[in-house]
Design a protein around this motif. Structure first.
Motif, PDB file in Angstrom:
ATOM      1  N   GLN A  77       3.190  -1.627 -28.325  1.00  0.00           N
ATOM      2  CA  GLN A  77       2.706  -0.302 -28.714  1.00  0.00           C
ATOM      3  C   GLN A  77       3.692   0.525 -29.530  1.00  0.00           C
ATOM      4  O   GLN A  77       3.274   1.393 -30.292  1.00  0.00           O
ATOM      5  N   VAL A  78       4.979   0.292 -29.371  1.00  0.00           N
ATOM      6  CA  VAL A  78       5.979   1.164 -29.983  1.00  0.00           C
ATOM      7  C   VAL A  78       6.422   0.607 -31.335  1.00  0.00           C
ATOM      8  O   VAL A  78       6.628  -0.596 -31.489  1.00  0.00           O
ATOM      9  N   ASP A  79       6.558   1.485 -32.310  1.00  0.00           N
ATOM     10  CA  ASP A  79       6.987   1.115 -33.658  1.00  0.00           C
ATOM     11  C   ASP A  79       8.460   0.720 -33.632  1.00  0.00           C
ATOM     12  O   ASP A  79       9.352   1.577 -33.531  1.00  0.00           O
ATOM     13  N   GLY A  80       8.715  -0.568 -33.713  1.00  0.00           N
ATOM     14  CA  GLY A  80      10.077  -1.077 -33.614  1.00  0.00           C
ATOM     15  C   GLY A  80      10.962  -0.699 -34.788  1.00  0.00           C
ATOM     16  O   GLY A  80      12.183  -0.816 -34.706  1.00  0.00           O
ATOM     17  N   ASP A  81      10.361  -0.230 -35.886  1.00  0.00           N
ATOM     18  CA  ASP A  81      11.174   0.195 -37.024  1.00  0.00           C
ATOM     19  C   ASP A  81      11.863   1.535 -36.764  1.00  0.00           C
ATOM     20  O   ASP A  81      12.837   1.870 -37.447  1.00  0.00           O
ATOM     21  N   HIS A  82      11.331   2.283 -35.795  1.00  0.00           N
ATOM     22  CA  HIS A  82      11.862   3.621 -35.558  1.00  0.00           C
ATOM     23  C   HIS A  82      12.373   3.834 -34.129  1.00  0.00           C
ATOM     24  O   HIS A  82      13.092   4.795 -33.872  1.00  0.00           O
ATOM     25  N   PHE A  83      11.961   2.977 -33.197  1.00  0.00           N
ATOM     26  CA  PHE A  83      12.391   3.110 -31.808  1.00  0.00           C
ATOM     27  C   PHE A  83      12.892   1.768 -31.282  1.00  0.00           C
ATOM     28  O   PHE A  83      12.236   0.735 -31.472  1.00  0.00           O
ATOM     29  N   ASP A  84      14.025   1.786 -30.605  1.00  0.00           N
ATOM     30  CA  ASP A  84      14.416   0.638 -29.803  1.00  0.00           C
ATOM     31  C   ASP A  84      13.610   0.686 -28.506  1.00  0.00           C
ATOM     32  O   ASP A  84      13.205   1.761 -28.052  1.00  0.00           O
ATOM     33  N   CYS A  85      13.376  -0.467 -27.891  1.00  0.00           N
ATOM     34  CA  CYS A  85      12.669  -0.532 -26.607  1.00  0.00           C
ATOM     35  C   CYS A  85      13.622  -1.091 -25.559  1.00  0.00           C
ATOM     36  O   CYS A  85      14.248  -2.131 -25.783  1.00  0.00           O
ATOM     37  N   VAL A  86      13.715  -0.403 -24.424  1.00  0.00           N
ATOM     38  CA  VAL A  86      14.681  -0.778 -23.390  1.00  0.00           C
ATOM     39  C   VAL A  86      14.001  -0.792 -22.032  1.00  0.00           C
ATOM     40  O   VAL A  86      13.226   0.119 -21.706  1.00  0.00           O
ATOM     41  N   ASN A  87      14.278  -1.819 -21.239  1.00  0.00           N
ATOM     42  CA  ASN A  87      13.821  -1.896 -19.855  1.00  0.00           C
ATOM     43  C   ASN A  87      14.717  -0.984 -19.023  1.00  0.00           C
ATOM     44  O   ASN A  87      15.911  -1.229 -18.883  1.00  0.00           O
ATOM     45  N   SER A  88      14.134   0.059 -18.455  1.00  0.00           N
ATOM     46  CA  SER A  88      14.924   1.050 -17.729  1.00  0.00           C
ATOM     47  C   SER A  88      15.492   0.513 -16.420  1.00  0.00           C
ATOM     48  O   SER A  88      16.366   1.149 -15.821  1.00  0.00           O
TER      49      SER A  88
END
Length: 575
Positions: A77-88
């Motif tokens: 769902q998240v735009d990887g070009d603008h946001f990193d995704c991290v498992n909290s």
């Protein structure tokens, strides 16, 4: 607006306020799990629609974080070009801030963060700055209006206690704790206390509002006047002083010199900032509403029997017609069976109908893009529930489509063994929930497998399907369970990209004559025997399954026609 434009406008506002980072949590001003459309700030900014998470935006980078339930969903769902995704669970937001924003001023909306959250961040040494006007709200030009649904009364016979009695009990607790007043911010606590329900947010019949309960006298309820009906006002006017939310700040200032009880984990720091020193204790309504009285227990049992009838009718239909359907049509068909009951109000959460690889996404929700057609040779994970006027249900069944693989059968049987292990538990009152959780994981862990979610959560009585009852059942649940709680039992296994498995029933925590606690399963629906390797079950486990299926048949068959009785007899026949 696209991600780049949203971030550009947000960063401009951050510069105006002199902050180098800004926090965008999933929570709303009421600290609820589900939020109104106008509070979906995280989803608007990032596209992520999970029920837990946070974005952290800096001038040169941004991150979206959530726990292990949502790792796949984040990537999708998240735009990887603008946001990193991290498992909290691997790196918490506080740890990320310490590593990436140690020398920056971090802005936040004080209405969206609890004192406990802010204290944890301050412990990490980061610099924080309150910004009273939410920056997302300033750039979200087409934000939906705040909800203003009409409030309605919850049947006192089902509640088992009058609102007057509940308030008096709460005031007695305040006196015992030497507190002059308590502030309630959780919507389900207020709904439970006043025996009212509403439709301000999807799936949970609550009213977005605040309350101040003094040690003596009328409770102050801060709620939009447009929500109050004549019958609600008439029922509560002797015990409640109705006020608008605009009057809340002044009421808090009037309490500044009093001993005020405030939950630091479930109320925003905005309250503490207005009050100064407070008595920090858990919301005093949590345990009374978690431990259902006899009337509530009976109502929940009736609701689950009704739900079981709907499930049987659906499962029979699906066996004959499922192949060729799709995830969305399956979800709609199941709801149509539930909606036949006049007591049906709405689903209790977004149905998870995940076929094949979609079933491995723990909190999956089908949409037009992801919607898979049901085909032979794989599994359908179906996690669903209903809100009835007398109770809340939540059930998961994993269904084999055609002939399942040996691996699918083996993994499902391990999940079933864990489910039975928990369902069969008898334990002392001081047993920690995390020790009970271990029973459900043991068969999987012995094979080097596990699942990245808790095993059980509390469920309300025509309230939240994810009710906080102690801390549920998970490896992090360091509190004991109590008699009267209704908890889910839902171990699972997920093979990313291929299939998901979960078996979920709700259980009532009961006390036996020896003073020990045990679980009484109140969900009634067959478990797919096509996915069970009987040779992997011991005699005790076989006996449990046969007894459960016998109870399902005995309970539901008097409410079914002959065709459904014949089908159910086969589905629940002994193994």
């Amino acid at each position: 607006m696209q991600s780049q434009q949203k971030l550009t406008e947000l960063r401009a506002l951050m510069a105006e306020h002199g902050v180098g980072a800004y926090l965008v949590p999933r929570t709303d001003e009421y600290q609820g799990e589900y939020v109104a459309a106008c509070a979906e700030r995280l989803a608007w900014l990032t596209g992520f629609t999970g029920s837990a998470g946070m974005a952290i935006v800096m001038h040169d980078q941004a991150v979206t974080m959530s726990d292990g339930r949502y790792t796949i969903q984040l990537e999708q769902q998240v735009d990887g070009d603008h946001f990193d995704c991290v498992n909290s669970q691997e790196m918490s937001p506080d740890e990320w801030l310490k590593k990436n924003a140690a020398n920056k001023v971090i802005g936040y909306d004080p209405r969206l963060h609890t004192p406990a959250e802010i204290k944890a961040k301050e412990k990490e040494g980061v610099k924080l700055k309150t910004i009273d006007q939410n920056l997302i709200d300033e750039i979200w030009s087409d934000c939906p209006n705040a909800p203003c649904a009409k409030i309605f009364l919850f049947d006192e016979k089902t509640a088992g206690m009058s609102a007057t009695k509940k308030i008096k009990n709460l005031q007695a607790t305040l006196k015992e704790e030497n507190a002059d007043a308590v502030i309630l911010t959780l919507s389900d606590s207020i709904a439970w206390l006043l025996n009212i329900r509403g439709n301000d947010i999807p799936f949970i019949p609550v009213v977005l509002s605040y309350a101040i309960v003094p040690q003596a006298g009328k409770m102050q309820w801060f709620v939009h006047g447009g929500k109050i009906t004549d019958d609600v006002r008439a029922a509560l006017e002797d015990i409640v002083e109705f006020k608008t939310e605009d009057a809340l700040e002044e009421a808090l200032l009037n309490l500044k010199d009093n001993k005020v009880w405030l939950d630091p984990k479930r109320s925003s720091i905005w309250f503490k900032n207005k009050l100064g020193a407070v008595i920090e204790k858990d919301d005093p309504c949590i345990m009374p509403r978690a431990c259902k009285n006899i009337a509530e227990q009976n109502a929940m049992r009736v609701a689950h029997i009704r739900d079981g009838v709907a499930l049987v009718k659906f499962l029979k239909w699906f066996e004959a017609h499922g192949v060729g359907e799709n995830e969305i049509s399956v979800e709609e068909k199941l709801q149509s069976f539930r909606a036949v009951a006049p007591e049906f109000k709405e689903p209790s959460f977004s149905t998870i109908a995940g076929f094949a690889g979609n079933g491995a996404i723990v909190h999956y929700r089908a949409n037009e893009k992801s919607n898979k057609q049901i085909e032979k040779g794989n599994l359908l994970l179906l996690d669903s529930g209903a809100q009835y006027s007398d109770g809340t249900t939540d059930i998961t069944r994993t269904i084999a489509i055609g002939t399942p693989s040996a691996e699918m059968i083996a993994c499902n049987t391990l999940v079933l063994k864990g489910h039975i292990g928990l369902a069969s538990a008898v334990f002392d009152k001081d047993t920690l929930a995390k020790d009970i959780d271990a029973l459900a994981r043991k068969p999987l862990q012995e094979k080097g497998l596990d699942y990245a979610h808790g095993t059980g959560h509390g469920v309300g009585c025509y309230l939240s399907v994810h009710e906080e009852a102690a801390k549920g059942i998970s490896p992090r649940s360091d509190a004991p369970l109590k008699a009267g709680m209704i908890i889910s039992n839902e171990p699972g296994f997920y093979k990313e990209g291929e299939y998901g498995i979960r078996i979920e029933n709700l259980v009532l925590v009961c006390e036996n004559e020896a003073g020990k606690l045990f679980f009484d399963t109140i969900t009634f629906a067959p478990i797919d025997k096509n996915l069970i390797d009987v040779s992997m079950l011991n005699e005790t486990e076989k006996e449990w399954l046969n007894n459960y299926h016998a109870k399902v048949f005995k309970t539901l068959s008097p409410l079914l026609d002959n065709n459904h009785i014949d089908w159910l007899e086969q589905a629940t026949a002994e193994i």
